[in-house]
Motif scaffolding. Sequence first.
Motif, PDB file in Angstrom:
ATOM      1  N   ALA B 110      14.921  -6.652  32.555  1.00 26.33           N
ATOM      2  CA  ALA B 110      13.526  -6.529  32.960  1.00 26.33           C
ATOM      3  C   ALA B 110      12.604  -7.034  31.864  1.00 26.33           C
ATOM      4  CB  ALA B 110      13.226  -5.080  33.299  1.00 26.33           C
ATOM      5  N   ASN B 111      12.913  -6.644  30.641  1.00 25.21           N
ATOM      6  CA  ASN B 111      12.098  -7.052  29.511  1.00 25.21           C
ATOM      7  C   ASN B 111      12.049  -8.570  29.373  1.00 25.21           C
ATOM      8  OD1 ASN B 111      10.560  -6.613  27.265  1.00 25.21           O
ATOM      9  ND2 ASN B 111      11.891  -5.001  26.504  1.00 25.21           N
ATOM     10  N   SER B 112      13.219  -9.209  29.471  1.00 29.04           N
ATOM     11  CA  SER B 112      13.250 -10.658  29.302  1.00 29.04           C
ATOM     12  C   SER B 112      12.448 -11.343  30.393  1.00 29.04           C
ATOM     13  CB  SER B 112      14.690 -11.189  29.361  1.00 29.04           C
ATOM     14  OG  SER B 112      15.519 -10.402  28.583  1.00 29.04           O
ATOM     15  N   THR B 116       9.217 -13.672  29.727  1.00 24.19           N
ATOM     16  CA  THR B 116       9.185 -15.100  30.044  1.00 24.19           C
ATOM     17  C   THR B 116       7.865 -15.461  30.699  1.00 24.19           C
ATOM     18  OG1 THR B 116      11.546 -14.931  30.441  1.00 24.19           O
ATOM     19  CG2 THR B 116      10.456 -16.942  31.174  1.00 24.19           C
ATOM     20  N   PHE B 117       7.433 -14.646  31.670  1.00 22.73           N
ATOM     21  CA  PHE B 117       6.166 -14.928  32.318  1.00 22.73           C
ATOM     22  C   PHE B 117       5.005 -14.854  31.349  1.00 22.73           C
ATOM     23  CE2 PHE B 117       7.187 -15.803  36.478  1.00 22.73           C
ATOM     24  CZ  PHE B 117       8.165 -14.947  36.953  1.00 22.73           C
ATOM     25  N   VAL B 118       4.969 -13.751  30.595  1.00 26.52           N
ATOM     26  CA  VAL B 118       3.860 -13.570  29.651  1.00 26.52           C
ATOM     27  C   VAL B 118       3.800 -14.726  28.670  1.00 26.52           C
ATOM     28  CG1 VAL B 118       3.050 -12.122  27.767  1.00 26.52           C
ATOM     29  CG2 VAL B 118       3.835 -11.076  29.881  1.00 26.52           C
ATOM     30  N   GLU B 119       4.946 -15.129  28.213  1.00 24.76           N
ATOM     31  CA  GLU B 119       4.977 -16.177  27.194  1.00 24.76           C
ATOM     32  C   GLU B 119       4.475 -17.501  27.744  1.00 24.76           C
ATOM     33  OE1 GLU B 119       7.743 -18.656  26.545  1.00 24.76           O
ATOM     34  OE2 GLU B 119       7.011 -19.214  24.578  1.00 24.76           O
ATOM     35  N   LEU B 123       0.846 -16.809  26.197  1.00 22.26           N
ATOM     36  CA  LEU B 123       1.056 -17.032  24.771  1.00 22.26           C
ATOM     37  C   LEU B 123       1.206 -18.503  24.411  1.00 22.26           C
ATOM     38  CD1 LEU B 123       3.497 -14.100  23.980  1.00 22.26           C
ATOM     39  CD2 LEU B 123       1.074 -14.254  23.528  1.00 22.26           C
ATOM     40  N   ARG B 124       1.854 -19.258  25.275  1.00 21.59           N
ATOM     41  CA  ARG B 124       2.093 -20.656  24.909  1.00 21.59           C
ATOM     42  C   ARG B 124       0.818 -21.451  25.061  1.00 21.59           C
ATOM     43  NH1 ARG B 124       6.407 -23.612  28.304  1.00 21.59           N
ATOM     44  NH2 ARG B 124       7.540 -21.675  28.008  1.00 21.59           N
TER      45      ARG B 124
END
Lengths: 109, 176
Positions: B110-112, B116-119, B123-124
């Motif tokens: 779940a964390n990954s 991935t979405f947040v990043e 963030l990117r």
Amino acid sequence: MGKPTDLVQGTLDLLILKTLSLEPMNGWAIAKRIVQVSNSVLQVQQGSLYPALHRLEHQGWIKAEWKDSENNRRAKYYSLTAMGRKQLKNELDNWKRLSGAIELVTQAG
Amino acid sequence: MPLVAKFRSTVRWLLRRGHMEAELDEEFRDHWEREVDSNMKAGMSLEEARQAARRLIGPASLYKEECRDARGAGFIENFARDLRYALRMCRRTPLFTAVAVATLALGIGANSTIFTFVESILLRSLPAPHPEELVSLNWGGMVNVSYPNYLDFRDRNTVFSNLAACRYNPANLSVG
């Protein structure tokens, strides 16, 4: 684990390095030589000798090789490396300085 | 320099552990035999020589342990031993192991996914040179602009080096 005090451990290193600076020898001969030369004052037990030898080899100051000794036995002969010779000189200087200082303090009444 | 020598010595000990252990045993045995021989030369019988040597030398296994410690491989060896023990214990309690593994898997999975979405969204930075100089424009509060107007804005403005317009078509995705 009952490690000896730092002073004793460092002194044993010095004795081993000095003994090996004369010629390569195996562990038993090193202990024997130290006992002989010190007129039986310094007795080196197997328990402190071999850990010290392994530590010195780990640090690269002595190197070991298996050679055929007398009686067709294979024994591990230790010899001094170039780094070991430098370390021996350092330890000798340290020892002279340390023992000189102790001498001064104990003589100062 | 001593660091390189130490590293090499530790690696050698770890990689050829069986060989090194045999050498350690042989070294101690050789010392013992020489001590016995020396005692016998001093006039003791074989049995007396052995006893004297044993008394003098003491617990060899303890000293071997100290030799191993001196090699700096102690930490890794102990860790490996503990790891093997832990795996053995896990095999003995399969239900607990299964629950623990499932919990960890769910949590990590779940964390990954969320990350991935947040990043990628937050963030990117945008795949353009100097992304901090990009701005989004609207015209009088409206996002829509006609094509000729867009052309005029692009060619006659004195603020932006270039202007892009795109058509925005939202679509719903659903299963089935």
